[in-house]
Design a protein around this motif. Structure first.
Motif, PDB file in Angstrom:
ATOM      1  N   TRP A   1       0.828  -1.210   0.000  1.00  0.00           N
ATOM      2  CA  TRP A   1       0.000   0.000   0.000  1.00  0.00           C
ATOM      3  C   TRP A   1       0.858   1.254   0.000  1.00  0.00           C
ATOM      4  O   TRP A   1       0.356   2.365   0.039  1.00  0.00           O
ATOM      5  CB  TRP A   1      -0.953  -0.012   1.185  1.00  0.00           C
ATOM      6  CG  TRP A   1      -0.252  -0.141   2.507  1.00  0.00           C
ATOM      7  CD1 TRP A   1       0.167   0.872   3.300  1.00  0.00           C
ATOM      8  CD2 TRP A   1       0.095  -1.357   3.178  1.00  0.00           C
ATOM      9  NE1 TRP A   1       0.780   0.368   4.423  1.00  0.00           N
ATOM     10  CE2 TRP A   1       0.741  -0.996   4.381  1.00  0.00           C
ATOM     11  CE3 TRP A   1      -0.075  -2.717   2.878  1.00  0.00           C
ATOM     12  CZ2 TRP A   1       1.219  -1.946   5.280  1.00  0.00           C
ATOM     13  CZ3 TRP A   1       0.413  -3.641   3.784  1.00  0.00           C
ATOM     14  CH2 TRP A   1       1.037  -3.266   4.970  1.00  0.00           C
TER      15      TRP A   1
ATOM     16  N   TYR B   1       4.461   1.341  -7.093  1.00  0.00           N
ATOM     17  CA  TYR B   1       4.046   0.463  -6.002  1.00  0.00           C
ATOM     18  C   TYR B   1       4.746  -0.893  -6.169  1.00  0.00           C
ATOM     19  O   TYR B   1       5.093  -1.276  -7.296  1.00  0.00           O
ATOM     20  CB  TYR B   1       2.533   0.285  -6.018  1.00  0.00           C
ATOM     21  CG  TYR B   1       1.821   1.494  -5.468  1.00  0.00           C
ATOM     22  CD1 TYR B   1       1.589   1.618  -4.103  1.00  0.00           C
ATOM     23  CD2 TYR B   1       1.423   2.534  -6.305  1.00  0.00           C
ATOM     24  CE1 TYR B   1       0.961   2.735  -3.586  1.00  0.00           C
ATOM     25  CE2 TYR B   1       0.793   3.665  -5.791  1.00  0.00           C
ATOM     26  CZ  TYR B   1       0.564   3.752  -4.436  1.00  0.00           C
ATOM     27  OH  TYR B   1      -0.049   4.859  -3.921  1.00  0.00           O
TER      28      TYR B   1
ATOM     29  N   THR C   1     -20.086   0.161  -5.515  1.00  0.00           N
ATOM     30  CA  THR C   1     -19.371   0.922  -4.489  1.00  0.00           C
ATOM     31  C   THR C   1     -18.344   0.048  -3.779  1.00  0.00           C
ATOM     32  O   THR C   1     -17.199   0.454  -3.588  1.00  0.00           O
ATOM     33  CB  THR C   1     -20.362   1.458  -3.433  1.00  0.00           C
ATOM     34  OG1 THR C   1     -21.519   1.933  -4.103  1.00  0.00           O
ATOM     35  CG2 THR C   1     -19.751   2.571  -2.619  1.00  0.00           C
TER      36      THR C   1
ATOM     37  N   VAL D   1     -15.295  -0.678  -5.977  1.00  0.00           N
ATOM     38  CA  VAL D   1     -14.400   0.472  -6.135  1.00  0.00           C
ATOM     39  C   VAL D   1     -13.551   0.674  -4.875  1.00  0.00           C
ATOM     40  O   VAL D   1     -12.334   0.849  -4.941  1.00  0.00           O
ATOM     41  CB  VAL D   1     -15.211   1.750  -6.449  1.00  0.00           C
ATOM     42  CG1 VAL D   1     -14.333   2.991  -6.329  1.00  0.00           C
ATOM     43  CG2 VAL D   1     -15.805   1.661  -7.835  1.00  0.00           C
ATOM     44  N   LEU D   2     -14.216   0.585  -3.702  1.00  0.00           N
ATOM     45  CA  LEU D   2     -13.483   0.770  -2.449  1.00  0.00           C
ATOM     46  C   LEU D   2     -12.381  -0.265  -2.306  1.00  0.00           C
ATOM     47  O   LEU D   2     -11.247   0.050  -1.923  1.00  0.00           O
ATOM     48  CB  LEU D   2     -14.440   0.647  -1.265  1.00  0.00           C
ATOM     49  CG  LEU D   2     -15.302   1.879  -0.985  1.00  0.00           C
ATOM     50  CD1 LEU D   2     -16.227   1.618   0.185  1.00  0.00           C
ATOM     51  CD2 LEU D   2     -14.401   3.074  -0.683  1.00  0.00           C
ATOM     52  N   GLU D   3     -12.722  -1.516  -2.622  1.00  0.00           N
ATOM     53  CA  GLU D   3     -11.750  -2.582  -2.466  1.00  0.00           C
ATOM     54  C   GLU D   3     -10.552  -2.352  -3.392  1.00  0.00           C
ATOM     55  O   GLU D   3      -9.401  -2.517  -2.986  1.00  0.00           O
ATOM     56  CB  GLU D   3     -12.437  -3.903  -2.819  1.00  0.00           C
ATOM     57  CG  GLU D   3     -11.872  -5.080  -2.081  1.00  0.00           C
ATOM     58  CD  GLU D   3     -12.459  -6.372  -2.606  1.00  0.00           C
ATOM     59  OE1 GLU D   3     -13.691  -6.439  -2.762  1.00  0.00           O
ATOM     60  OE2 GLU D   3     -11.671  -7.289  -2.872  1.00  0.00           O
ATOM     61  N   ARG D   4     -10.847  -1.930  -4.616  1.00  0.00           N
ATOM     62  CA  ARG D   4      -9.768  -1.703  -5.576  1.00  0.00           C
ATOM     63  C   ARG D   4      -8.858  -0.563  -5.094  1.00  0.00           C
ATOM     64  O   ARG D   4      -7.654  -0.671  -5.151  1.00  0.00           O
ATOM     65  CB  ARG D   4     -10.365  -1.387  -6.941  1.00  0.00           C
ATOM     66  CG  ARG D   4      -9.437  -1.712  -8.083  1.00  0.00           C
ATOM     67  CD  ARG D   4     -10.120  -1.519  -9.422  1.00  0.00           C
ATOM     68  NE  ARG D   4     -11.392  -2.242  -9.525  1.00  0.00           N
ATOM     69  CZ  ARG D   4     -12.403  -1.869 -10.312  1.00  0.00           C
ATOM     70  NH1 ARG D   4     -12.299  -0.766 -11.046  1.00  0.00           N
ATOM     71  NH2 ARG D   4     -13.504  -2.581 -10.380  1.00  0.00           N
ATOM     72  N   LEU D   5      -9.484   0.509  -4.597  1.00  0.00           N
ATOM     73  CA  LEU D   5      -8.704   1.638  -4.111  1.00  0.00           C
ATOM     74  C   LEU D   5      -7.766   1.209  -3.002  1.00  0.00           C
ATOM     75  O   LEU D   5      -6.600   1.604  -2.957  1.00  0.00           O
ATOM     76  CB  LEU D   5      -9.631   2.731  -3.589  1.00  0.00           C
ATOM     77  CG  LEU D   5     -10.314   3.596  -4.650  1.00  0.00           C
ATOM     78  CD1 LEU D   5     -11.194   4.632  -3.974  1.00  0.00           C
ATOM     79  CD2 LEU D   5      -9.277   4.275  -5.528  1.00  0.00           C
ATOM     80  N   SER D   6      -8.267   0.371  -2.080  1.00  0.00           N
ATOM     81  CA  SER D   6      -7.463  -0.001  -0.929  1.00  0.00           C
ATOM     82  C   SER D   6      -6.295  -0.891  -1.306  1.00  0.00           C
ATOM     83  O   SER D   6      -5.311  -0.989  -0.588  1.00  0.00           O
ATOM     84  CB  SER D   6      -8.332  -0.716   0.101  1.00  0.00           C
ATOM     85  OG  SER D   6      -8.660  -1.985  -0.389  1.00  0.00           O
ATOM     86  N   ARG D   7      -6.394  -1.566  -2.440  1.00  0.00           N
ATOM     87  CA  ARG D   7      -5.274  -2.384  -2.883  1.00  0.00           C
ATOM     88  C   ARG D   7      -4.203  -1.545  -3.560  1.00  0.00           C
ATOM     89  O   ARG D   7      -3.154  -2.050  -3.943  1.00  0.00           O
ATOM     90  CB  ARG D   7      -5.744  -3.445  -3.879  1.00  0.00           C
ATOM     91  CG  ARG D   7      -6.432  -4.605  -3.212  1.00  0.00           C
ATOM     92  CD  ARG D   7      -6.744  -5.697  -4.189  1.00  0.00           C
ATOM     93  NE  ARG D   7      -7.883  -6.493  -3.755  1.00  0.00           N
ATOM     94  CZ  ARG D   7      -7.808  -7.438  -2.831  1.00  0.00           C
ATOM     95  NH1 ARG D   7      -6.664  -7.718  -2.268  1.00  0.00           N
ATOM     96  NH2 ARG D   7      -8.888  -8.095  -2.473  1.00  0.00           N
ATOM     97  N   GLY D   8      -4.522  -0.278  -3.756  1.00  0.00           N
ATOM     98  CA  GLY D   8      -3.539   0.624  -4.364  1.00  0.00           C
ATOM     99  C   GLY D   8      -3.294   0.303  -5.834  1.00  0.00           C
ATOM    100  O   GLY D   8      -2.187   0.491  -6.317  1.00  0.00           O
TER     101      GLY D   8
END
Lengths: 264, 245
Positions: free
Chosen positions: A93, A134, B234, B237-244
């Motif tokens: 991350w 990353y 939703t 999208v959140l999950e994808r964001l958190s994986r960077g």
């Protein structure tokens, strides 16, 4: 008074499980000089990683002690010892830059200073230009370079490396090994390097400690008096390799046979 | 590439609509209403204040139940994930409860909390609390130990390891648990309303079905599908964001 920089005195490590105890290390004694490139080699499962974890202060010996510059180690001392693990273990991350900064960040060093230092060591390991990538965007070799930069960034006198190139292909590991020699010469650190590769040991080390099969004991310590830069194909390197192999092959066979007995 | 997937996906949808339209002319109107009659209705219900009131009640119940389940599930999950002793004691209880078909509790909830929205919120809460908690526990437990060792070797305290390593490393899994939880809240509230209630989309669906107002039944069902799509999107999208990535 201790004259040795890192002194391992009568160290044993016993793991107690349910109803049985495994002796991982038995009565280990050796020392490492300041500025030395010291390698520990042994068959898989002989306890070399255990030994490194003890020196890193991540684990405690069952008996004996490890003395660093006159002070007994009883926990991680991040201002003197940095560790590179076999798994690059980068934080997915965080960007490369922020991964390298991590140790300084938890030490509360200002953003500006840690950025400067991180960039310096990223350049030293040859990853300039990848600061904002990353870990998932880096190759295996690049990840391991990044994890070396992260350890170097702590600017400790001692660097412990636990089979850092173990998961890489032969060509990459050879090149990274040669680069490590350069970094070691530039930073004048004391390095304790764990490996199972004969070539790596012969190519990089000032001295090589050969461990026996379980329980791990010191079998021999070999001096390597070959001037650097060393050529992986030179006669001198090959003869060191041959002499380590001579000492280690019976141990490796013992470990292999022991593991065959467990399997069925 | 994306265009191709998009086109293929919507052509399937179009195909289903065609079959739906075509088959309805051979079946009684009380069984099935063709899309050509459902969609005009679907457009007009949005100016019906009565419908909007029901929709509001449903969405409010879903969000409230989810908020409660998320906060309590996360806190309990993190605590059990970090403390092995607590986990050994309570995790088996939680997984057993999770395995019970939750709908068996609903009559009891109706009895205690009445036909109003509280019984639906409680039911949806029950449905989503367990998966959120259990996913959070396993997310924390499965954080790669070497990631923790790296931080320890650099002198990180337990607290630092917790919020700089354990939390971010487990976040993607935790978020996917929350996504599951939210989807189950939608199910919980609507099923609850259908089984017995005064307000809400579920009530509308149940009464349309009982009164053989098939067009309305289909229109409300499509509204539920839209809610499910939004929820699903939703959480993805959140999950994808958190994986960077």
């Amino acid at each position: 008074m201790y004259s040795h920089f890192i002194d391992i005195q009568n160290v044993s490590k016993i793991y107690v499980g349910k109803g049985n105890a495994v002796v991982a290390l038995e009565d280990i004694n050796f020392w490492v000089n300041k500025g030395e490139f010291f390698t520990i080699i042994g068959p898989s499962g002989c306890g070399k990683s255990t030994l490194l974890n003890l020196i890193a202060g991540l684990d405690r010996p069952s008996s004996g002690k490890i003395v660093l510059d006159g002070i007994e180690i009883n926990g991680p001392c991040p201002d003197r010892v940095a560790v590179v693990f076999q798994d690059p273990a980068l934080y997915n991350w965080r960007t490369l830059l922020s991964n390298v900064e991590f140790g300084l960040e938890i030490r509360g060093i200002s953003k500006r200073e840690r950025r400067e230092r991180a960039i310096k060591y990223i350049r030293l390991v040859g990853l300039s230009g990848f600061e904002d990538k990353y870990p998932t965007q880096l190759s295996g070799g690049m990840k391991q370079r990044a994890s070396i930069a992260r350890a170097l960034c702590l600017e400790t006198e001692i660097l412990l490396m636990d089979e850092p190139f173990g998961a890489l292909d032969e060509q990459t590991r050879l090149l990274l090994g040669l680069e490590l020699t350069r970094i070691w010469q530039e930073t004048k650190k004391t390095i304790i390097f764990v490996t199972h590769s004969l070539l790596e040991a012969a190519l990089l080390s000032d001295r090589i400690l050969i461990m026996s099969a379980r329980p791990g004991r010191v079998k021999n310590i070999v001096d390597v008096d070959i001037p650097r830069p060393r050529d992986p194909n030179s006669h001198a390197v090959n003869s060191i390799k041959a002499s380590i192999w001579e000492e280690i092959k019976d141990e490796a066979r013992k470990m292999m046979e022991a593991s065959l007995q467990i399997v069925p | 590439m994306y265009l191709k997937i998009f086109v293929l996906r919507f052509s399937i949808l179009g195909f289903i609509l065609l079959i739906w339209e075509f088959s309805s002319s051979y079946l009684p109107q009380t069984f099935i209403t063709p899309p050509s009659k459902v969609f005009p209705l679907l457009l007009t219900i949005w100016i019906n204040l009565d419908f909007l009131g029901h929709l509001y009640v449903t969405i409010f119940s879903i969000l409230l139940a989810f908020g409660l389940a998320a906060v309590s599930g996360l806190l309990l999950g993190l605590a059990l994930g970090v403390w092995k002793m607590l986990r050994d004691v309570y995790e088996p209880l939680l997984s057993t409860f999770y395995a019970v078909p939750n709908v068996v509790w609903y009559p009891l909830l109706l009895l205690f909390l009445g036909l109003d929205i509280m019984s639906k919120i409680a039911f949806a809460y029950l449905l989503s609390f367990f998966p959120i908690t259990l996913t959070t526990i396993s997310a924390v437990v499965n954080v790669d130990k070497v990631l923790i060792r790296v931080a320890q070797s650099m002198g990180a305290s337990k607290l630092t390891v917790f919020y700089k390593v354990i939390i971010p490393a487990s976040l993607p899994t935790i978020l996917s648990g929350l996504g599951t939880g939210l989807a189950l809240c939608v199910t919980g509230v609507i099923v609850g309303e259908m089984l017995g209630g005064i307000y809400g989309l579920g009530v509308l669906i149940a009464s349309a079905a009982t009164l053989f107002e098939t067009a309305h039944y289909f229109a409300y069902t499509i509204v539920v599908i839209i809610i499910a799509l939004v929820v699903n999107y939703t959480s993805k999208v959140l999950e994808r964001l958190s994986r960077g990535v």
